[in-house]
Design a protein around this motif. Structure first.
Motif, PDB file in Angstrom:
ATOM      1  N   GLU A 286       0.838  -1.214   0.000  1.00  0.00           N
ATOM      2  CA  GLU A 286       0.000   0.000   0.000  1.00  0.00           C
ATOM      3  C   GLU A 286       0.862   1.250   0.000  1.00  0.00           C
ATOM      4  O   GLU A 286       0.587   2.217  -0.704  1.00  0.00           O
ATOM      5  CB  GLU A 286      -0.872   0.032   1.259  1.00  0.00           C
ATOM      6  N   GLN A 289       2.366   1.880  -3.326  1.00  0.00           N
ATOM      7  CA  GLN A 289       1.384   2.473  -4.243  1.00  0.00           C
ATOM      8  C   GLN A 289       1.295   3.986  -4.038  1.00  0.00           C
ATOM      9  O   GLN A 289       1.231   4.751  -4.983  1.00  0.00           O
ATOM     10  CB  GLN A 289      -0.004   1.876  -3.991  1.00  0.00           C
ATOM     11  N   LYS A 292       4.254   5.648  -5.462  1.00  0.00           N
ATOM     12  CA  LYS A 292       4.166   5.655  -6.926  1.00  0.00           C
ATOM     13  C   LYS A 292       3.212   6.750  -7.398  1.00  0.00           C
ATOM     14  O   LYS A 292       3.468   7.444  -8.366  1.00  0.00           O
ATOM     15  CB  LYS A 292       3.666   4.301  -7.417  1.00  0.00           C
ATOM     16  N   GLY A 293       2.113   6.900  -6.622  1.00  0.00           N
ATOM     17  CA  GLY A 293       1.118   7.936  -6.930  1.00  0.00           C
ATOM     18  C   GLY A 293       1.774   9.300  -6.991  1.00  0.00           C
ATOM     19  O   GLY A 293       1.425  10.135  -7.807  1.00  0.00           O
TER      20      GLY A 293
END
Ligand code: PMP
Length: 296
Positions: A286, A289, A292-293
């Motif tokens: 999580e 992610q 990466k966002g």
């Protein structure tokens, strides 16, 4: 809202006091502030990964609840809080951050009864401390102590002298965390929630008034369910704690960490266990992610 430190200057640390962004060393509040005099204040700690605040809405909900319990006025709407905290994070850059926010009842001549004044707001972002490989490979050391705190542990108040004393007891014993026992039952850690694994089931004490309803705790329960790990919220006895196959602790700044020694005795095999590892991996995914966002 004024801004003494311009946006665009990416700094590692940044504070915000009552409407102004300031360098942390320059942040000042009155000595008559009730947060200082009485510990009459509540707080939150929200992690940000790659510039993105993690589980912000849950933190704001808990903040609202802490303010309601202590009858301190919530000075901002959720949207205003979001803008303020994101503004702070953006000024600090894209590194992982720990964002602390505190709301005190305000500044007034010392008198126990509530004054009719504006709350004080203080926020601070600083780099999030990384978990060491040693903590992940070998796990943490914990001791058990009596839970000497009051009956409003579900309110996240800054009156933390009991927690501070309990943590120091752990440090003095060469341990990382103190796990707290009240009436023969586990409540939580001095600055973390606690979990045990008993015959494959992940157990954590029920979220009542004797423990903080951790945002990470809630997320861990969801992640465990998603992975078909049996989970339950119910009381955990001292005996279950001592005989557990695994023990874990959780908090927003540390995620989920394994405890491999308790009161000088190995927990299970004495190494981080498979249930911890599965949840830790899901939690890390999580976070990856979110980072990466930020990049995308
Ligand atoms: N319990 C206590 C007493 C804590 O201080 C903390 C961390 N602030 C936690 C639990 C964990 O809560 P969270 O996951 O929301 O950080």
């Amino acid at each position: 809202m004024n801004s003494q430190v311009p946006a665009g200057d990416s700094l590692l640390e940044m504070a915000w006091v009552n409407g102004e962004f300031v360098a942390p060393a320059a942040a000042k509040v009155s000595a008559l502030d009730r947060g200082f005099i009485f510990g009459d204040a509540v707080y939150e700690v929200v992690p940000a990964y790659g510039g993105n605040l993690f589980l912000l809405q849950s933190h704001l909900q808990r903040l609202a609840r802490s303010l309601e319990i202590t009858r301190i006025r919530n000075p901002y709407s959720d949207e205003q809080w979001g803008d303020l905290l994101q503004g702070l994070v953006d000024r600090c850059g894209n590194h992982d951050q720990s964002v602390y926010l505190q709301v005190t009842r305000g500044v007034a001549p010392r008198d126990h009864a509530f004054p009719d004044v504006e709350p004080t707001v203080f926020c601070l972002s600083r780099p999030l401390a990384e978990t060491s490989d040693q903590q992940l490979d070998q796990g943490l050391v914990a001791i058990t102590t009596a839970d000497i705190r009051w009956d409003y542990c579900h309110a996240k108040t800054t009156s933390l002298i009991a927690n501070v004393m309990l943590r120091q007891q752990a440090v003095d014993a060469g341990a990382d965390e103190a796990l707290l026992l009240r009436d023969g039952l586990l409540t939580e850690g001095s600055a973390s929630n606690a979990f045990v694994v008993v015959r494959g089931e992940l157990l954590t004490p029920t979220a009542g008034e004797q423990l903080l309803h951790g945002i990470t705790r809630e997320r861990i329960l969801q992640l465990a369910r998603q992975q078909n790990i049996p989970v339950a919220e119910r009381s955990v006895s001292e005996q279950q704690l001592r005989r557990a196959d695994e023990i874990c602790i959780s908090s927003s700044t540390k995620g989920i960490l394994p405890v491999t020694r308790l009161d000088d005795v190995a927990v299970g095999e004495g190494t981080p266990g498979p249930v911890w590892h599965a949840i830790w991996q899901a939690y890390q995914a999580e976070i990856a992610q979110l980072r990466k966002g930020a990049a995308g």
